[in-house]
Design an enzyme around this catalytic site. Structure first.
Site, PDB file in Angstrom:
ATOM      1  N   SER A  67       0.829  -1.201   0.000  1.00 40.28           N
ATOM      2  CA  SER A  67       0.000   0.000   0.000  1.00 40.28           C
ATOM      3  C   SER A  67       0.860   1.246   0.000  1.00 40.28           C
ATOM      4  O   SER A  67       1.833   1.337   0.732  1.00 40.28           O
ATOM      5  CB  SER A  67      -0.926   0.035   1.223  1.00 40.28           C
ATOM      6  OG  SER A  67      -1.743   1.192   1.177  1.00 40.28           O
ATOM      7  N   TYR A  93       1.501  -3.562  10.919  1.00 40.73           N
ATOM      8  CA  TYR A  93       1.493  -3.846   9.479  1.00 40.73           C
ATOM      9  C   TYR A  93       1.776  -2.583   8.677  1.00 40.73           C
ATOM     10  O   TYR A  93       2.602  -2.574   7.758  1.00 40.73           O
ATOM     11  CB  TYR A  93       0.145  -4.441   9.083  1.00 40.73           C
ATOM     12  CG  TYR A  93      -0.007  -4.661   7.594  1.00 40.73           C
ATOM     13  CD1 TYR A  93       0.725  -5.651   6.941  1.00 40.73           C
ATOM     14  CD2 TYR A  93      -0.881  -3.882   6.842  1.00 40.73           C
ATOM     15  CE1 TYR A  93       0.593  -5.847   5.578  1.00 40.73           C
ATOM     16  CE2 TYR A  93      -1.015  -4.077   5.483  1.00 40.73           C
ATOM     17  CZ  TYR A  93      -0.281  -5.065   4.854  1.00 40.73           C
ATOM     18  OH  TYR A  93      -0.411  -5.252   3.496  1.00 40.73           O
TER      19      TYR A  93
END
Length: 221
Positions: A67, A93
């Protein structure tokens, strides 16, 4: 990696290993938090070990970040392994994904003139088995994520296109990702650090991450 060091081969490298939102603070034998260990420190260590061969081959390194649109928190370079903070599966994360992009930028800075280049790839919203393994989410949220993965997200053979473009034709230190952030054909989004700077990243963060990564792994580039 140790065997490969002694073989004069042509090579490129894709750092694609990753886990997502582990529920508890799991650690490897080195004491590294597991998400940071697999998603970043392992990449840093492996790349450092293979660097002599990559330089010989003038290879390309692709660091796979899941991402680019990341919130401006989570990565604390003074506490990469969550030893003094309360552990958060999601923030741990997020921290690793920010680390992937910062690693790309710092690596290119240090590889100038060697013939080796590094890029990073954002696959967008791609449905894989990873969503079902996000055990740090509640069961209902994980089920929702799996449903979206099966019904709305891109297929793996679409998501991998960003990685392929990064591996084949993207200039050094560039980030490749979908045209519409989560979906679409892969385009060059810009310089890796610039892509995440609006979300709270700086050159200082990149240098601090590099320093701590060297300290933890014992690898000096």
């Amino acid at each position: 990696a140790t065997t490969t060091l002694h073989r004069p081969i042509c090579m490129d490298q894709v750092n694609n290993a990753g886990v997502m939102m582990l529920p508890d603070t799991k650690r490897n034998s080195e004491g590294w938090e597991m998400q940071m260990s697999i998603n970043h420190l392992g990449h840093f260590l492996l790349t450092g070990l293979l660097l002599p061969q990559l330089k010989h081959a003038k290879g390309r390194i692709v660091i796979h970040a899941s991402s680019m649109a990341l919130p401006p928190f989570g990565l604390d370079t003074s506490d990469l392994n969550w030893t003094r903070r309360e552990y958060s599966p999601i923030m741990a994360y997020v921290a690793t994904k920010r680390a992937n992009v910062l690693f790309t930028h710092s690596l290119n800075e240090r590889l100038k003139g060697t013939g080796v280049t590094a890029t990073c790839a954002h696959p967008g919203a791609t449905g894989t088995e990873l969503q079902g393994k996000a055990t740090g989410l509640s069961a209902s949220n994980r089920d929702l994520l799996v449903t979206l993965a099966k019904s709305v997200m891109m297929l793996p053979d679409q998501g991998v296109l960003s990685l392929l473009r990064a591996a084949v034709e993207a200039p050094p230190d560039k980030a490749v990702g979908p045209l519409f952030v989560a979906f679409g054909a892969p385009i060059i989004l810009g310089n890796s650090l610039q892509v995440i700077r609006p979300f709270g990243a700086s050159q200082k963060d990149a240098e601090s991450l590099w320093e701590q990564s060297e300290k933890l792994t014992g690898i000096n580039y």
